[in-house]
Design an enzyme around this catalytic site. Structure first.
Site, PDB file in Angstrom:
ATOM      1  N   SER A 141      -2.228   0.417  -4.463  1.00 21.06           N
ATOM      2  CA  SER A 141      -2.772   1.602  -3.793  1.00 21.06           C
ATOM      3  C   SER A 141      -4.079   2.041  -4.422  1.00 21.06           C
ATOM      4  CB  SER A 141      -1.755   2.747  -3.880  1.00 21.06           C
ATOM      5  OG  SER A 141      -2.358   3.978  -3.526  1.00 21.06           O
ATOM      6  N   ALA A 142      -4.978   2.590  -3.600  1.00 24.14           N
ATOM      7  CA  ALA A 142      -6.241   3.125  -4.111  1.00 24.14           C
ATOM      8  C   ALA A 142      -6.048   4.501  -4.741  1.00 24.14           C
ATOM      9  CB  ALA A 142      -7.248   3.224  -2.969  1.00 24.14           C
ATOM     10  N   GLU A 173       0.038  -3.162   4.773  1.00 25.83           N
ATOM     11  CA  GLU A 173      -1.114  -2.250   4.825  1.00 25.83           C
ATOM     12  C   GLU A 173      -1.187  -1.473   6.142  1.00 25.83           C
ATOM     13  OE1 GLU A 173      -3.737  -0.746   3.855  1.00 25.83           O
ATOM     14  OE2 GLU A 173      -3.942  -1.431   1.813  1.00 25.83           O
ATOM     15  N   ASP A 174      -1.779  -0.270   6.089  1.00 27.56           N
ATOM     16  CA  ASP A 174      -1.983   0.505   7.317  1.00 27.56           C
ATOM     17  C   ASP A 174      -3.465   0.681   7.630  1.00 27.56           C
ATOM     18  OD1 ASP A 174      -2.453   2.330   5.123  1.00 27.56           O
ATOM     19  OD2 ASP A 174      -2.552   3.896   6.655  1.00 27.56           O
ATOM     20  N   ASP A 176       0.876  -1.160   0.000  1.00 29.31           N
ATOM     21  CA  ASP A 176       0.000   0.000   0.000  1.00 29.31           C
ATOM     22  C   ASP A 176       0.929   1.230   0.000  1.00 29.31           C
ATOM     23  OD1 ASP A 176      -2.408   1.545   0.531  1.00 29.31           O
ATOM     24  OD2 ASP A 176      -1.610   1.778   2.553  1.00 29.31           O
ATOM     25  N   LEU A 177       0.424   2.376  -0.398  1.00 29.01           N
ATOM     26  CA  LEU A 177       1.276   3.580  -0.430  1.00 29.01           C
ATOM     27  C   LEU A 177       1.037   4.485   0.788  1.00 29.01           C
ATOM     28  CD1 LEU A 177       3.280   5.461  -1.965  1.00 29.01           C
ATOM     29  CD2 LEU A 177       1.269   6.489  -3.040  1.00 29.01           C
ATOM     30  N   ASP A 178      -0.168   5.077   0.816  1.00 30.34           N
ATOM     31  CA  ASP A 178      -0.478   6.050   1.870  1.00 30.34           C
ATOM     32  C   ASP A 178      -0.507   5.371   3.234  1.00 30.34           C
ATOM     33  OD1 ASP A 178      -0.780   8.060  -0.011  1.00 30.34           O
ATOM     34  OD2 ASP A 178      -2.908   7.703  -0.273  1.00 30.34           O
ATOM     35  N   LYS A 225      -9.092   5.897   5.425  1.00 28.62           N
ATOM     36  CA  LYS A 225      -7.799   5.319   5.013  1.00 28.62           C
ATOM     37  C   LYS A 225      -8.023   4.133   4.085  1.00 28.62           C
ATOM     38  CE  LYS A 225      -4.802   6.865   8.736  1.00 28.62           C
ATOM     39  NZ  LYS A 225      -3.981   6.478   9.887  1.00 28.62           N
ATOM     40  N   GLY A 226      -7.375   4.155   2.928  1.00 33.45           N
ATOM     41  CA  GLY A 226      -7.483   3.055   1.973  1.00 33.45           C
ATOM     42  C   GLY A 226      -8.743   3.089   1.123  1.00 33.45           C
ATOM     43  N   ILE A 227      -9.621   4.051   1.412  1.00 29.19           N
ATOM     44  CA  ILE A 227     -10.904   4.150   0.701  1.00 29.19           C
ATOM     45  C   ILE A 227     -10.744   5.104  -0.492  1.00 29.19           C
ATOM     46  CG2 ILE A 227     -13.331   4.816   0.965  1.00 29.19           C
ATOM     47  CD1 ILE A 227     -12.539   2.390   2.691  1.00 29.19           C
ATOM     48  N   LYS A 252     -10.894  -0.935  -1.759  1.00 26.52           N
ATOM     49  CA  LYS A 252     -10.645  -1.864  -0.654  1.00 26.52           C
ATOM     50  C   LYS A 252     -11.827  -1.715   0.301  1.00 26.52           C
ATOM     51  CE  LYS A 252      -5.703  -0.830  -1.056  1.00 26.52           C
ATOM     52  NZ  LYS A 252      -4.577  -0.050  -0.504  1.00 26.52           N
ATOM     53  N   ARG A 303     -11.295   7.839  -3.625  1.00 25.01           N
ATOM     54  CA  ARG A 303     -11.729   9.242  -3.552  1.00 25.01           C
ATOM     55  C   ARG A 303     -13.252   9.355  -3.627  1.00 25.01           C
ATOM     56  NH1 ARG A 303      -9.056  12.872  -8.009  1.00 25.01           N
ATOM     57  NH2 ARG A 303      -7.275  11.596  -7.357  1.00 25.01           N
ATOM     58  N   THR A 353       0.793  10.209   3.906  1.00 24.14           N
ATOM     59  CA  THR A 353       0.012  11.224   3.201  1.00 24.14           C
ATOM     60  C   THR A 353      -1.374  11.408   3.814  1.00 24.14           C
ATOM     61  OG1 THR A 353      -0.360   9.456   1.640  1.00 24.14           O
ATOM     62  CG2 THR A 353       1.080  11.233   0.908  1.00 24.14           C
ATOM     63  N   ASN A 391      -2.957   9.316  -7.328  1.00 20.47           N
ATOM     64  CA  ASN A 391      -1.753  10.156  -7.297  1.00 20.47           C
ATOM     65  C   ASN A 391      -0.500   9.358  -6.952  1.00 20.47           C
ATOM     66  OD1 ASN A 391      -3.033  12.857  -7.701  1.00 20.47           O
ATOM     67  ND2 ASN A 391      -4.091  12.297  -5.814  1.00 20.47           N
TER      68      ASN A 391
HETATM   69  P1  B16 Z   1      -6.478   9.796  -4.267  1.00 28.36           P
HETATM   70  P2  B16 Z   1      -3.701   3.891  -0.237  1.00 28.36           P
HETATM   71  C1  B16 Z   1      -5.617   5.736  -0.462  1.00 28.36           C
HETATM   72  O1  B16 Z   1      -4.309   5.317  -0.679  1.00 28.36           O
HETATM   73  C2  B16 Z   1      -5.716   6.600   0.783  1.00 28.36           C
HETATM   74  O2  B16 Z   1      -5.450   5.849   1.948  1.00 28.36           O
HETATM   75  C3  B16 Z   1      -7.111   7.190   0.879  1.00 28.36           C
HETATM   76  O3  B16 Z   1      -7.212   8.020   2.004  1.00 28.36           O
HETATM   77  C4  B16 Z   1      -7.415   7.969  -0.408  1.00 28.36           C
HETATM   78  O4  B16 Z   1      -8.721   8.501  -0.387  1.00 28.36           O
HETATM   79  C5  B16 Z   1      -7.254   7.042  -1.605  1.00 28.36           C
HETATM   80  O5  B16 Z   1      -5.940   6.511  -1.614  1.00 28.36           O
HETATM   81  C6  B16 Z   1      -7.487   7.752  -2.919  1.00 28.36           C
HETATM   82  O6  B16 Z   1      -6.476   8.705  -3.103  1.00 28.36           O
HETATM   83  O7  B16 Z   1      -7.522  10.822  -3.941  1.00 28.36           O
HETATM   84  O8  B16 Z   1      -5.070  10.333  -4.244  1.00 28.36           O
HETATM   85  O9  B16 Z   1      -6.798   9.081  -5.571  1.00 28.36           O
HETATM   86  O10 B16 Z   1      -3.705   3.892   1.252  1.00 28.36           O
HETATM   87  O11 B16 Z   1      -4.574   2.820  -0.862  1.00 28.36           O
HETATM   88  O12 B16 Z   1      -2.320   3.944  -0.837  1.00 28.36           O
HETATM   89 MG    MG Z   2      -2.934   3.157   3.215  1.00 25.11          MG
END
Ligand code: B16
Ligand code: MG
Length: 216
Positions: A113-114, A168-169, A8-10, A44-46, A144, A48, A16, A117
């Protein structure tokens, strides 16, 4: 035998979540909706679009599709302002060493990652080349805890799910890994992430990747 790592990234590679918080809070304030750290935790992980839906539900607000798109674009513009200043110093402790060691040990590495960006963030922190495959929010549609993002990561590495370990976080991310039939090491608090095979607070705790993922 674990042969692939899915990251996972964020919240795992960089923190982030604090920038997502700033941007969502700015939007919520403009819409007169309360948005605190407790709410941010649940995003988190959800994705946009799913995040926006949840915030609107919490605020009891219904918006037309064009208005939703407007606020998602505005939130992302605010988020991009926040991440524009990021650099390698924001890589979380032990992560750069862990990735380098994993590659040296012959493990395959993918991002799951979701975020839409993910690539610009990896470029900013100088870790794009550390990954053999990138699966992000521009590739998958299901949020996710749906395992799609990790199953696609395993597929691109040419591995079976049981040969992969996810890092994962987020609770939703741990559920996605388990639903996909993978091992999972969570980074964060055991009370939230206890369903993972192991919970660590930092990658400094696991200096040897092969050993860590094969002892779960
Ligand atoms: P974006 P991950 C997720 O990244 C974030 O945890 C989550 O808070 C965010 O809404 C989602 O990416 C979408 O991000 O707006 O940049 O497309 O934890 O799956 O790496
Ligand atoms: Mg994450």
């Amino acid at each position: 035998m674990i042969r692939g790592l899915l990251f996972d990234l964020d919240g795992v590679i960089v923190d982030t979540a604090k920038y997502h918080f700033v941007a969502w809070q700015r939007m919520a304030a403009a819409l007169n909706i309360h948005f605190g750290h407790e709410e941010n935790e649940q995003l988190k992980g959800i994705s946009r679009v799913e995040s926006l839906e949840r915030i609107l539900t919490w605020g009891g607000l219904t918006l037309a599709q064009e208005e939703k798109q407007h606020w998602m674009d505005q939130k992302n513009a605010w988020y991009l302002e926040c991440i524009a200043q990021m650099g390698p110093e924001e890589i979380l402790p032990g992560v750069a060493h862990f990735l380098a060691e994993a590659r040296a040990q012959g493990l395959s590495i993918a991002l799951g990652s979701a975020s839409k960006n993910a690539v610009p963030i990896l470029e900013r922190i100088g870790l794009l080349d550390a990954f053999d495959a990138i699966v992000d929010g521009t590739v998958v549609t299901a949020s996710k805890p749906n395992p799609e993002v990790f199953l696609e990561g395993a597929r691109r590495l040419g591995l079976r799910p049981e040969e992969c370990c996810v890092f994962e976080d987020a609770e939703a991310g741990v559920e996605a890994a388990l639903a996909g039939g993978m091992r999972c090491i969570a980074v964060g608090q055991p009370d939230v992430l206890g369903r993972a095979h192991r919970v660590i607070q930092s990658f400094d705790q696991i200096p040897n990747p092969t050993e860590a993922v094969n002892s779960l």
